[in-house]
Design a protein around this motif. Structure first.
Motif, PDB file in Angstrom:
ATOM      1  N   LEU A   1       0.773  -0.961  -0.345  1.00  0.00           N
ATOM      2  CA  LEU A   1      -0.310  -0.149  -0.201  1.00  0.00           C
ATOM      3  C   LEU A   1       0.967   1.277   0.027  1.00  0.00           C
ATOM      4  N   PRO A   2       0.558   2.818  -0.438  1.00  0.00           N
ATOM      5  CA  PRO A   2       0.810   3.378  -0.960  1.00  0.00           C
ATOM      6  C   PRO A   2       1.250   4.248   0.691  1.00  0.00           C
TER       7      PRO A   2
ATOM      8  N   ASP B   1       1.612   2.853  14.208  1.00  0.00           N
ATOM      9  CA  ASP B   1       0.408   4.052  14.248  1.00  0.00           C
ATOM     10  C   ASP B   1       0.098   5.027  13.012  1.00  0.00           C
ATOM     11  N   ASP B   2       1.779   4.006  12.479  1.00  0.00           N
ATOM     12  CA  ASP B   2       1.151   5.538  11.207  1.00  0.00           C
ATOM     13  C   ASP B   2       1.102   4.148  10.129  1.00  0.00           C
ATOM     14  N   TRP B   3       0.887   3.433   9.463  1.00  0.00           N
ATOM     15  CA  TRP B   3       0.432   2.127   9.139  1.00  0.00           C
ATOM     16  C   TRP B   3      -0.574   2.146   8.902  1.00  0.00           C
ATOM     17  N   ASP B   4      -1.472   1.687   7.854  1.00  0.00           N
ATOM     18  CA  ASP B   4      -2.390   1.435   6.703  1.00  0.00           C
ATOM     19  C   ASP B   4      -2.103  -0.272   7.215  1.00  0.00           C
ATOM     20  N   LEU B   5      -2.511  -0.819   8.291  1.00  0.00           N
ATOM     21  CA  LEU B   5      -2.826  -2.245   8.382  1.00  0.00           C
ATOM     22  C   LEU B   5      -3.429  -3.072   7.392  1.00  0.00           C
ATOM     23  N   SER B   6      -4.998  -2.291   7.127  1.00  0.00           N
ATOM     24  CA  SER B   6      -5.926  -2.659   6.349  1.00  0.00           C
ATOM     25  C   SER B   6      -5.476  -4.017   5.023  1.00  0.00           C
TER      26      SER B   6
ATOM     27  N   TYR C   1       5.049   1.475   0.748  1.00  0.00           N
ATOM     28  CA  TYR C   1       6.016   2.467  -0.099  1.00  0.00           C
ATOM     29  C   TYR C   1       5.783   3.805  -0.173  1.00  0.00           C
ATOM     30  N   ASP C   2       6.811   4.722  -0.125  1.00  0.00           N
ATOM     31  CA  ASP C   2       7.076   6.236  -1.114  1.00  0.00           C
ATOM     32  C   ASP C   2       7.540   5.908  -2.054  1.00  0.00           C
ATOM     33  N   GLN C   3       7.660   6.804  -2.420  1.00  0.00           N
ATOM     34  CA  GLN C   3       8.974   7.388  -3.661  1.00  0.00           C
ATOM     35  C   GLN C   3       9.866   7.102  -3.259  1.00  0.00           C
ATOM     36  N   GLU C   4      10.510   6.808  -2.233  1.00  0.00           N
ATOM     37  CA  GLU C   4      12.285   6.335  -2.219  1.00  0.00           C
ATOM     38  C   GLU C   4      11.752   5.343  -0.932  1.00  0.00           C
TER      39      GLU C   4
ATOM     40  N   LEU D   1       6.897  -3.888   7.538  1.00  0.00           N
ATOM     41  CA  LEU D   1       6.271  -4.595   9.339  1.00  0.00           C
ATOM     42  C   LEU D   1       6.295  -5.722   9.444  1.00  0.00           C
ATOM     43  N   ALA D   2       6.724  -6.339  10.974  1.00  0.00           N
ATOM     44  CA  ALA D   2       6.604  -7.752  11.102  1.00  0.00           C
ATOM     45  C   ALA D   2       5.558  -7.825  12.498  1.00  0.00           C
ATOM     46  N   ARG D   3       4.630  -7.733  12.382  1.00  0.00           N
ATOM     47  CA  ARG D   3       4.193  -7.946  13.809  1.00  0.00           C
ATOM     48  C   ARG D   3       3.744  -9.246  14.424  1.00  0.00           C
TER      49      ARG D   3
END
Length: 92
Positions: free
Chosen positions: A34-35, A47-52, A76-79, A84-86
């Motif tokens: 995801l972006p 808390d700053d991740w989209d976990l969907s 991902y972002d442009q760079e 993330l592993a929970r």
């Protein structure tokens, strides 16, 4: 001699049945990358991740889903590509 053959047959039967007793593993054929919803800070917080778009992985879902498993997420972002592993384990 007959008792010895019965024991051999019992051991072979137990070994054969044990070979086919497996837990149900998760089957993941892909992961959604995801972006990043905002600037990702690599700090161990989620808390700053989209976990969907996460993928659940476990070797024996019936017995270990609450004891030993992992959720994997990617963004991902442009760079960068971020992963993330929970994990779930008995030490938490």
């Amino acid at each position: 001699m007959k008792l010895k053959m019965q024991w051999v047959a019992l051991v072979v039967a137990m070994w054969a049945s044990a070979c086919y007793v497996y837990g149900t593993e998760t089957e993941n054929l892909g992961i959604r990358i995801l972006p990043a919803p905002a600037k990702v800070v690599v700090d161990g917080k989620v808390d700053d991740w989209d976990l969907s778009g996460g993928v659940f992985a476990c070797g024996d879902v019936e017995n270990l889903r609450d004891k030993l498993a992992v959720w994997i997420h990617a963004a991902y972002d442009q760079e960068n590509l971020y992963v993330l592993a929970r994990w779930i384990d008995e030490t938490r």
